[in-house]
Design a protein around this motif. Structure first.
Motif, PDB file in Angstrom:
ATOM      1  N   SER A  71     -23.288 -40.766   4.279  1.00  0.00           N
ATOM      2  CA  SER A  71     -24.054 -41.278   3.136  1.00  0.00           C
ATOM      3  C   SER A  71     -24.831 -40.121   2.525  1.00  0.00           C
ATOM      4  O   SER A  71     -25.017 -39.069   3.155  1.00  0.00           O
ATOM      5  CB  SER A  71     -25.014 -42.393   3.567  1.00  0.00           C
ATOM      6  OG  SER A  71     -25.939 -41.914   4.520  1.00  0.00           O
ATOM      7  N   PRO A  79     -32.340 -49.053   2.097  1.00  0.00           N
ATOM      8  CA  PRO A  79     -31.724 -49.862   3.169  1.00  0.00           C
ATOM      9  C   PRO A  79     -30.214 -49.671   3.174  1.00  0.00           C
ATOM     10  O   PRO A  79     -29.608 -49.279   2.171  1.00  0.00           O
ATOM     11  CB  PRO A  79     -32.128 -51.292   2.811  1.00  0.00           C
ATOM     12  CG  PRO A  79     -32.440 -51.256   1.357  1.00  0.00           C
ATOM     13  CD  PRO A  79     -32.996 -49.896   1.079  1.00  0.00           C
ATOM     14  N   ASP A  80     -29.579 -49.950   4.316  1.00  0.00           N
ATOM     15  CA  ASP A  80     -28.147 -49.708   4.450  1.00  0.00           C
ATOM     16  C   ASP A  80     -27.334 -50.497   3.439  1.00  0.00           C
ATOM     17  O   ASP A  80     -26.267 -50.048   2.994  1.00  0.00           O
ATOM     18  CB  ASP A  80     -27.699 -50.065   5.869  1.00  0.00           C
ATOM     19  CG  ASP A  80     -28.284 -49.113   6.908  1.00  0.00           C
ATOM     20  OD1 ASP A  80     -28.795 -48.050   6.493  1.00  0.00           O
ATOM     21  OD2 ASP A  80     -28.238 -49.435   8.107  1.00  0.00           O
ATOM     22  N   SER A  81     -27.798 -51.670   3.050  1.00  0.00           N
ATOM     23  CA  SER A  81     -27.041 -52.494   2.116  1.00  0.00           C
ATOM     24  C   SER A  81     -26.981 -51.898   0.716  1.00  0.00           C
ATOM     25  O   SER A  81     -26.078 -52.237  -0.063  1.00  0.00           O
ATOM     26  CB  SER A  81     -27.643 -53.901   2.044  1.00  0.00           C
ATOM     27  OG  SER A  81     -29.005 -53.836   1.628  1.00  0.00           O
ATOM     28  N   LYS A  82     -27.908 -51.006   0.381  1.00  0.00           N
ATOM     29  CA  LYS A  82     -27.937 -50.416  -0.949  1.00  0.00           C
ATOM     30  C   LYS A  82     -27.439 -48.966  -0.971  1.00  0.00           C
ATOM     31  O   LYS A  82     -27.371 -48.356  -2.036  1.00  0.00           O
ATOM     32  CB  LYS A  82     -29.356 -50.460  -1.515  1.00  0.00           C
ATOM     33  CG  LYS A  82     -29.869 -51.883  -1.763  1.00  0.00           C
ATOM     34  CD  LYS A  82     -31.231 -51.869  -2.424  1.00  0.00           C
ATOM     35  CE  LYS A  82     -31.716 -53.277  -2.710  1.00  0.00           C
ATOM     36  NZ  LYS A  82     -33.051 -53.282  -3.381  1.00  0.00           N
ATOM     37  N   LYS A  83     -27.099 -48.427   0.185  1.00  0.00           N
ATOM     38  CA  LYS A  83     -26.580 -47.064   0.232  1.00  0.00           C
ATOM     39  C   LYS A  83     -25.122 -47.027  -0.207  1.00  0.00           C
ATOM     40  O   LYS A  83     -24.383 -48.005  -0.072  1.00  0.00           O
ATOM     41  CB  LYS A  83     -26.683 -46.508   1.660  1.00  0.00           C
ATOM     42  CG  LYS A  83     -28.093 -46.189   2.112  1.00  0.00           C
ATOM     43  CD  LYS A  83     -28.060 -45.600   3.523  1.00  0.00           C
ATOM     44  CE  LYS A  83     -29.467 -45.263   4.002  1.00  0.00           C
ATOM     45  NZ  LYS A  83     -29.451 -44.707   5.392  1.00  0.00           N
ATOM     46  N   ARG A  84     -24.717 -45.886  -0.740  1.00  0.00           N
ATOM     47  CA  ARG A  84     -23.314 -45.652  -1.037  1.00  0.00           C
ATOM     48  C   ARG A  84     -22.693 -44.940   0.164  1.00  0.00           C
ATOM     49  O   ARG A  84     -23.127 -43.854   0.556  1.00  0.00           O
ATOM     50  CB  ARG A  84     -23.165 -44.800  -2.302  1.00  0.00           C
ATOM     51  CG  ARG A  84     -23.473 -45.547  -3.594  1.00  0.00           C
ATOM     52  CD  ARG A  84     -23.396 -44.635  -4.792  1.00  0.00           C
ATOM     53  NE  ARG A  84     -24.492 -43.665  -4.794  1.00  0.00           N
ATOM     54  CZ  ARG A  84     -24.658 -42.724  -5.719  1.00  0.00           C
ATOM     55  NH1 ARG A  84     -23.788 -42.623  -6.710  1.00  0.00           N
ATOM     56  NH2 ARG A  84     -25.687 -41.896  -5.652  1.00  0.00           N
ATOM     57  N   TRP A  85     -21.680 -45.568   0.737  1.00  0.00           N
ATOM     58  CA  TRP A  85     -21.061 -45.040   1.947  1.00  0.00           C
ATOM     59  C   TRP A  85     -19.760 -44.324   1.604  1.00  0.00           C
ATOM     60  O   TRP A  85     -19.030 -44.720   0.687  1.00  0.00           O
ATOM     61  CB  TRP A  85     -20.802 -46.166   2.939  1.00  0.00           C
ATOM     62  CG  TRP A  85     -22.065 -46.826   3.404  1.00  0.00           C
ATOM     63  CD1 TRP A  85     -22.644 -47.950   2.886  1.00  0.00           C
ATOM     64  CD2 TRP A  85     -22.933 -46.378   4.449  1.00  0.00           C
ATOM     65  NE1 TRP A  85     -23.805 -48.248   3.546  1.00  0.00           N
ATOM     66  CE2 TRP A  85     -24.005 -47.299   4.520  1.00  0.00           C
ATOM     67  CE3 TRP A  85     -22.902 -45.319   5.344  1.00  0.00           C
ATOM     68  CZ2 TRP A  85     -25.038 -47.169   5.439  1.00  0.00           C
ATOM     69  CZ3 TRP A  85     -23.917 -45.191   6.268  1.00  0.00           C
ATOM     70  CH2 TRP A  85     -24.974 -46.103   6.314  1.00  0.00           C
ATOM     71  N   LYS A 188     -14.318 -59.348   0.960  1.00  0.00           N
ATOM     72  CA  LYS A 188     -14.374 -59.108  -0.479  1.00  0.00           C
ATOM     73  C   LYS A 188     -12.997 -58.975  -1.114  1.00  0.00           C
ATOM     74  O   LYS A 188     -12.908 -58.751  -2.318  1.00  0.00           O
ATOM     75  CB  LYS A 188     -15.191 -57.838  -0.760  1.00  0.00           C
ATOM     76  CG  LYS A 188     -16.633 -57.925  -0.272  1.00  0.00           C
ATOM     77  CD  LYS A 188     -17.390 -56.650  -0.597  1.00  0.00           C
ATOM     78  CE  LYS A 188     -18.839 -56.729  -0.120  1.00  0.00           C
ATOM     79  NZ  LYS A 188     -19.594 -55.483  -0.438  1.00  0.00           N
TER      80      LYS A 188
END
Length: 461
Positions: A71, A79-85, A188
């Protein structure tokens, strides 16, 4: 005395087993330590990568690369949910530079749309090269291969055909289509065709770039010829061919020329004339179990049909709920497994079309994929009789099952014909018809990705 030895051996085994249980946490800890060392080594080799990215852990490993999860450092506070992985693919140092450039070119020109992975950044420092690509959370194929229904399978195969149609439109063969290279996010419904490390252009007359740099020393003058091992096997026909005129090479070395059959044809040996000819060389890159007949026969004029066969193997795995579908460990076993499924006559016909000659000790009509899938889904189905067991009159001599449950294919029927009102193992008949079109042994007659998208199974909603 023997009883005492048995007691001593049992005690030793219990001690060893207890020691293994105690060391299990240490083994896990050692694995974590090894991964941390690999991450630190990667950041040490690529200082620019350490400046821009946080590398968290290792998420995959292959023959030519390792993949890490990363990242952006500027998003470390989110937070992990908003990071670009990102998936950070680190190529092995021995990868040939031409191969690296070819894979990067494919990712840049082809990737980023139509379910084909793209590349955001490439970093290089001396012999260390990494590709930084978007990360798609996904599960292993073995976790859902037996759970997919008709609608999910249709969407999955439609996405795979869309990706292959896009790749093939650039004149590129992926050469390594398999479930682990087609990432699938079930939540998804996201798909991504990855790993172009073995990709090849169809229009290029030159050999594909090598996978690794050659570290061998050049052959010295006077050293044995490359065919020395073949001569050393002493499979020649000298004793049988004395005082005979020379025989022309077999026709399979030059399919365009009509030549007389060689005297060593069908014999467990190689005559002097055939031994003098250079062996056929063709691209054999790919994963065992997904290689089509033209690759196994070392056919030189390979096309995008290579990827379509691999897609057919993926489809057959879902229809039968068995993965891997083919389990061969070498090319000969792979040809045998294909002959068992499609029939020996189909393989003889394919070999002749590819300019080869195939010798088999037994023959069979092949298996019906529809009946095979239905039988594998039935837990109460009986097991076939052993090969050496005597056969009753009501047992098929090919599949060795009761004739009422025979899974052999019927030569009088068309396997790729669709019957709308029929279903097998919970899937419509059109799915099996598409599988037969993809598993067509002759590459010239195999369906293309564009044609597959118009097939009744994928075209229906």
């Amino acid at each position: 005395m023997s009883r005492i030895r048995g007691i001593v051996a049992k005690v030793k085994k219990e001690i060893v087993d207890s020691g293994k249980k105690k060391n299990e946490p240490d083994t896990t800890r050692e694995k974590d330590d090894v991964e941390k060392e690999e991450v630190m080594e990667l950041l040490h080799k690529l200082p620019k990568l350490a400046e821009k990215f946080e590398v968290h852990r290792k998420i995959g490993e292959g023959t030519f690369s390792s993949v890490f999860l990363g990242s952006l450092r500027q998003e470390s506070g989110l937070p992990d949910s908003k990071k670009r992985w990102y998936a950070i693919k680190h190529l092995v140092p021995t990868t040939h530079p031409t191969r690296v450039a070819h894979e990067l070119r494919c990712l840049r020109e082809i990737g980023g749309k139509n379910h084909v992975i793209g590349v955001d950044l490439c970093l290089r420092n001396f012999d260390s090269v990494v590709f930084i690509m978007p990360y798609i959370p996904h599960r292993k194929f073995t976790e859902y291969v037996g759970e997919m229904d008709t609608d999910e399978l249709r969407q999955y195969m439609r996405a795979l055909m869309t990706a292959l149609r896009h790749v093939h439109s650039f004149g590129v063969i992926h050469r390594d289509v398999k479930p682990s290279n087609f990432l699938y996010n079930r939540d998804k419904r996201l798909y991504a065709l990855v790993d172009f490390g073995l990709a090849q252009h169809t229009s290029s007359d030159a050999q594909p770039p090598p996978a690794h740099q050659s570290l061998k020393r050049p052959r010295e003058h006077g050293s044995p010829l490359p065919c020395a091992k073949r001569v050393a096997l002493d499979l020649t026909m000298r004793t049988r061919k004395q005082n005979q005129p020379p025989v022309l090479p077999p026709a399979h070395y030059n399919p365009a020329a009509a030549r007389a059959p060689c005297a060593c044809s069908g014999v467990a040996g190689v005559c002097d004339e055939c031994a003098a000819w250079a062996p056929r060389r063709a691209n054999r890159a790919g994963t065992q179990g997904f290689r089509p007949p033209e690759v196994l026969f070392k056919y030189t004029d390979q096309t995008t049909a290579v990827d379509m066969w691999a897609a057919g193997v993926v489809l057959a795995s879902v229809l039968t709920g068995r993965y891997p579908f083919f389990r061969a460990s070498d090319d000969l076993d792979a040809l045998r497994e294909i002959a068992v499924l499609l029939g020996s006559q189909a393989m003889h016909r394919t070999a002749a079309a590819l300019g080869c000659r195939l010798l088999t000790s037994i023959s069979g009509p092949g298996l019906c994929l529809r009946k095979l899938a239905a039988r594998l889904c039935d837990a109460r189905a009986p097991a076939p009789l052993p090969r050496r067991a005597p056969l009753p009159d009501d047992v098929c001599c090919d599949c060795r099952l009761p004739r009422a449950m025979c899974i052999c294919r019927d030569p009088s029927t068309m396997d790729n014909e669709t019957f709308p009102n029929r279903s097998y193992a919970g899937f419509p008949d059109s799915a099996f018809a598409l599988a037969y079109r993809l598993l067509e042994p002759e590459p010239q007659a195999r369906i293309t990705a564009a044609e597959a998208l118009k097939h009744p199974f994928l075209a229906s909603r």
